[in-house]
Design a protein around this motif. Structure first.
Motif, PDB file in Angstrom:
ATOM      1  N   MET A  44       0.831  -1.201   0.000  1.00  0.00           N
ATOM      2  CA  MET A  44       0.000   0.000   0.000  1.00  0.00           C
ATOM      3  C   MET A  44       0.870   1.257   0.000  1.00  0.00           C
ATOM      4  N   PRO A  45       0.621   2.175  -0.924  1.00  0.00           N
ATOM      5  CA  PRO A  45       1.294   3.481  -0.844  1.00  0.00           C
ATOM      6  C   PRO A  45       0.893   4.180   0.452  1.00  0.00           C
ATOM      7  N   PHE A  46       1.822   4.911   1.033  1.00  0.00           N
ATOM      8  CA  PHE A  46       1.521   5.560   2.304  1.00  0.00           C
ATOM      9  C   PHE A  46       0.384   6.572   2.158  1.00  0.00           C
ATOM     10  N   SER A  47       0.292   7.192   1.003  1.00  0.00           N
ATOM     11  CA  SER A  47      -0.781   8.157   0.759  1.00  0.00           C
ATOM     12  C   SER A  47      -2.152   7.491   0.843  1.00  0.00           C
ATOM     13  N   THR A  48      -2.237   6.218   0.444  1.00  0.00           N
ATOM     14  CA  THR A  48      -3.511   5.492   0.530  1.00  0.00           C
ATOM     15  C   THR A  48      -3.869   5.211   1.983  1.00  0.00           C
ATOM     16  N   TYR A  49      -2.872   4.824   2.766  1.00  0.00           N
ATOM     17  CA  TYR A  49      -3.103   4.635   4.201  1.00  0.00           C
ATOM     18  C   TYR A  49      -3.658   5.914   4.823  1.00  0.00           C
ATOM     19  N   LYS A  50      -3.053   7.061   4.519  1.00  0.00           N
ATOM     20  CA  LYS A  50      -3.503   8.333   5.074  1.00  0.00           C
ATOM     21  C   LYS A  50      -4.952   8.616   4.694  1.00  0.00           C
ATOM     22  N   THR A  51      -5.296   8.340   3.448  1.00  0.00           N
ATOM     23  CA  THR A  51      -6.665   8.574   2.982  1.00  0.00           C
ATOM     24  C   THR A  51      -7.654   7.709   3.752  1.00  0.00           C
ATOM     25  N   ILE A  52      -7.314   6.432   3.958  1.00  0.00           N
ATOM     26  CA  ILE A  52      -8.196   5.503   4.684  1.00  0.00           C
ATOM     27  C   ILE A  52      -8.461   6.008   6.097  1.00  0.00           C
ATOM     28  N   VAL A  53      -7.398   6.314   6.815  1.00  0.00           N
ATOM     29  CA  VAL A  53      -7.540   6.684   8.222  1.00  0.00           C
ATOM     30  C   VAL A  53      -8.264   8.017   8.365  1.00  0.00           C
ATOM     31  N   GLU A  54      -7.928   8.981   7.521  1.00  0.00           N
ATOM     32  CA  GLU A  54      -8.574  10.293   7.618  1.00  0.00           C
ATOM     33  C   GLU A  54     -10.064  10.187   7.289  1.00  0.00           C
ATOM     34  N   LYS A  55     -10.413   9.402   6.269  1.00  0.00           N
ATOM     35  CA  LYS A  55     -11.824   9.266   5.910  1.00  0.00           C
ATOM     36  C   LYS A  55     -12.591   8.456   6.951  1.00  0.00           C
ATOM     37  N   ALA A  56     -11.929   7.503   7.596  1.00  0.00           N
ATOM     38  CA  ALA A  56     -12.581   6.766   8.690  1.00  0.00           C
ATOM     39  C   ALA A  56     -12.856   7.709   9.859  1.00  0.00           C
ATOM     40  N   CYS A  57     -11.881   8.557  10.187  1.00  0.00           N
ATOM     41  CA  CYS A  57     -12.078   9.532  11.263  1.00  0.00           C
ATOM     42  C   CYS A  57     -13.215  10.493  10.923  1.00  0.00           C
ATOM     43  N   ASP A  58     -13.238  10.969   9.699  1.00  0.00           N
ATOM     44  CA  ASP A  58     -14.310  11.873   9.271  1.00  0.00           C
ATOM     45  C   ASP A  58     -15.671  11.228   9.486  1.00  0.00           C
ATOM     46  N   TYR A  59     -15.789   9.970   9.063  1.00  0.00           N
ATOM     47  CA  TYR A  59     -17.075   9.286   9.170  1.00  0.00           C
ATOM     48  C   TYR A  59     -17.459   9.075  10.633  1.00  0.00           C
ATOM     49  N   ASN A  60     -16.531   8.561  11.413  1.00  0.00           N
ATOM     50  CA  ASN A  60     -16.848   8.234  12.801  1.00  0.00           C
ATOM     51  C   ASN A  60     -17.197   9.462  13.625  1.00  0.00           C
ATOM     52  N   SER A  62     -18.347  12.274  12.550  1.00  0.00           N
ATOM     53  CA  SER A  62     -19.640  12.811  12.114  1.00  0.00           C
ATOM     54  C   SER A  62     -20.802  12.030  12.708  1.00  0.00           C
ATOM     55  N   ASN A  63     -20.526  10.816  13.188  1.00  0.00           N
ATOM     56  CA  ASN A  63     -21.550   9.992  13.832  1.00  0.00           C
ATOM     57  C   ASN A  63     -21.343   9.885  15.338  1.00  0.00           C
ATOM     58  N   GLY A  64     -20.535  10.803  15.889  1.00  0.00           N
ATOM     59  CA  GLY A  64     -20.388  10.896  17.332  1.00  0.00           C
ATOM     60  C   GLY A  64     -19.461   9.879  17.952  1.00  0.00           C
ATOM     61  N   CYS A  65     -18.630   9.225  17.146  1.00  0.00           N
ATOM     62  CA  CYS A  65     -17.696   8.221  17.668  1.00  0.00           C
ATOM     63  C   CYS A  65     -16.278   8.774  17.611  1.00  0.00           C
ATOM     64  N   TYR A  66     -15.645   8.918  18.783  1.00  0.00           N
ATOM     65  CA  TYR A  66     -14.301   9.485  18.843  1.00  0.00           C
ATOM     66  C   TYR A  66     -13.238   8.426  19.154  1.00  0.00           C
ATOM     67  N   CYS A  67     -13.624   7.172  19.080  1.00  0.00           N
ATOM     68  CA  CYS A  67     -12.665   6.074  19.252  1.00  0.00           C
ATOM     69  C   CYS A  67     -12.431   5.430  17.892  1.00  0.00           C
ATOM     70  N   GLN A  68     -11.240   5.590  17.368  1.00  0.00           N
ATOM     71  CA  GLN A  68     -10.928   5.078  16.030  1.00  0.00           C
ATOM     72  C   GLN A  68     -10.009   3.857  16.123  1.00  0.00           C
ATOM     73  N   SER A  69     -10.574   2.686  15.839  1.00  0.00           N
ATOM     74  CA  SER A  69      -9.775   1.461  15.792  1.00  0.00           C
ATOM     75  C   SER A  69      -9.165   1.301  14.402  1.00  0.00           C
ATOM     76  N   VAL A  70      -7.924   0.857  14.368  1.00  0.00           N
ATOM     77  CA  VAL A  70      -7.223   0.592  13.114  1.00  0.00           C
ATOM     78  C   VAL A  70      -6.596  -0.787  13.220  1.00  0.00           C
ATOM     79  N   ILE A  71      -6.902  -1.658  12.267  1.00  0.00           N
ATOM     80  CA  ILE A  71      -6.352  -3.014  12.250  1.00  0.00           C
ATOM     81  C   ILE A  71      -5.379  -3.123  11.083  1.00  0.00           C
ATOM     82  N   PHE A  72      -4.107  -3.357  11.385  1.00  0.00           N
ATOM     83  CA  PHE A  72      -3.094  -3.568  10.348  1.00  0.00           C
ATOM     84  C   PHE A  72      -3.055  -5.058  10.015  1.00  0.00           C
ATOM     85  N   HIS A  73      -3.171  -5.355   8.730  1.00  0.00           N
ATOM     86  CA  HIS A  73      -3.367  -6.747   8.318  1.00  0.00           C
ATOM     87  C   HIS A  73      -2.625  -6.983   7.017  1.00  0.00           C
ATOM     88  N   GLY A  74      -2.719  -8.201   6.518  1.00  0.00           N
ATOM     89  CA  GLY A  74      -2.091  -8.535   5.246  1.00  0.00           C
ATOM     90  C   GLY A  74      -2.797  -9.702   4.604  1.00  0.00           C
TER      91      GLY A  74
END
Length: 367
Positions: A44-60, A62-74
């Motif tokens: 994964m390009p690092f820029s793609t990782y940044k996009t994923i995490v930032e968009k997940a934070c935006d979504y969460n 906006s729905n009142g969730c301030y706990c952001q879980s991130v699972i690194f996998h392969g």
């Protein structure tokens, strides 16, 4: 579609947990794994990782969730490289300034072969939950590195010595038949205090990694050792079953009656987004995070269809079942086309066994 299913769709929790496939290749060749024959090998390009995490934070948020879980996998996520992981946590720290109040919870699932002091210190310092893929004693451990590089058990001992949070995830196969006691003793000997069991349906021919009768015998015997033993051991499945048998709530996805289906998305290195973590690598993606938001993904008819099927199978197949309030229908990925869970025969024996065992134990304590 029934009104009950419509209600379920409207009520499912609005949050996103990304399962980030930072690489789609591995340095192991396990028999039951999908990756050894996968023709595409990319990181994964690092820029793609940044996009994923930032968009997940935006979504969460906006729905009142301030706990952001991130699972690194392969694949094997450590192949993404140490520097990328350092940068990944650095970017999360930037986001904590951008989104005041947000808290990140990071976890990783790895075969452990590449762990060294530097990796272990990094995971410990950044409060990672580390999952190691190992199936038990050597003779039944399918997670093997053909190139060597030291035993994974040596790495596990270092995790323990440095007080890094870790547990193991074991794929239970037919090779585990008759091994419950030896497996339990193995955990004690290796100073492993947390384990999760995985029994998978993993190809288009609906091949299972373990037959129900073997799985049932293994889990029943292991539960007795777990429940009666003095060794401090957390078993993901048993911990949740005990809570439910005692009338408590558990937030575990597998036992949630599919109410958390639609919260977990796996994202491959090219940004393709998939429902949960599909066993087959050929399934079409729901979309691509590089040009869509998670709100876009959540509103896709394809996703809603999956969620409807997941919950409808609960209503159709599980409503009259005596263990439905404990079982929760199991994981949707284990469901046949007729709506039945591949491991239903095991659950129908195991859960009443555990409930009766608890009741008998409580009576003995009171007498």
């Amino acid at each position: 579609m029934s009104s009950a299913v419509k209600t379920c769709i409207n009520d499912f929790i609005n949050r996103i947990t990304p399962i980030i496939k930072v690489v789609d290749y591995c340095n192991f060749t396990c028999d039951f794994c999908r990756y050894p024959d996968y023709p595409y090998k990319s990181a994964m390009p690092f820029s793609t990782y940044k996009t994923i995490v930032e968009k997940a934070c935006d979504y969460n948020i906006s729905n009142g969730c301030y706990c952001q879980s991130v699972i690194f996998h392969g694949g094997e996520p450590l192949l993404w490289g140490y520097d990328n992981f350092v940068s990944a946590i650095g970017f999360q720290k930037v986001l904590t300034e951008q989104y005041p109040g947000i808290e990140f919870r990071n976890s990783i699932q790895t075969n452990g072969s590449l762990l060294d002091d530097r990796w272990i210190d990094f995971f410990s310092e950044n409060n990672f939950d580390v999952g190691i893929s190992i199936d038990g004693p050597e003779e039944i451990n399918f997670h093997k590195n053909p190139l060597g590089s030291g035993t994974v058990l040596e790495k596990i001992h270092k995790l323990s010595q440095k007080n890094c949070k870790f547990g193991i995830l074991s794929v239970i196969t037919n090779a585990h038949a008759g091994y419950a006691d030896k497996y339990y003793d193995f955990l004690v000997e290796q100073n492993i205090h947390s384990v999760g069991f995985c029994y998978c349906v993993y190809d288009e021919d609906k091949h299972v990694t373990v037959e129900n009768n073997i799985l049932t015998d293994f889990l029943k015997r292991f539960f007795v050792r777990y429940f009666e033993g003095k060794y401090q051991l957390s078993v993901r499945e048993f911990d949740n079953i005990l809570k439910l048998c005692l009338g408590h709530h558990t937030g575990a996805c597998t036992f949630s009656k599919r109410q958390r289906c639609g919260n977990f998305f796996s994202i491959r290195p090219n940004g393709d987004v998939f429902f949960c973590d599909p066993y087959a690598l050929e399934v079409p993606p729901l979309g691509n995070i590089l040009n869509e938001t998670f709100s876009d993904i959540k509103s896709k008819p394809e996703l809603l269809k999956i969620i409807i099927l997941a919950r409808e199978s609960i209503l159709l197949k599980c409503d009259s079942c005596e263990i439905k309030n404990v079982c929760g229908g199991g994981c949707y990925r284990h469901t046949w086309e007729n709506g039945e869970n591949a491991f239903c025969d095991t659950f129908k024996v195991l859960y009443p066994f555990i409930n009766a065992y608890i009741n008998s134990f409580n009576k003995m304590r009171k007498s």
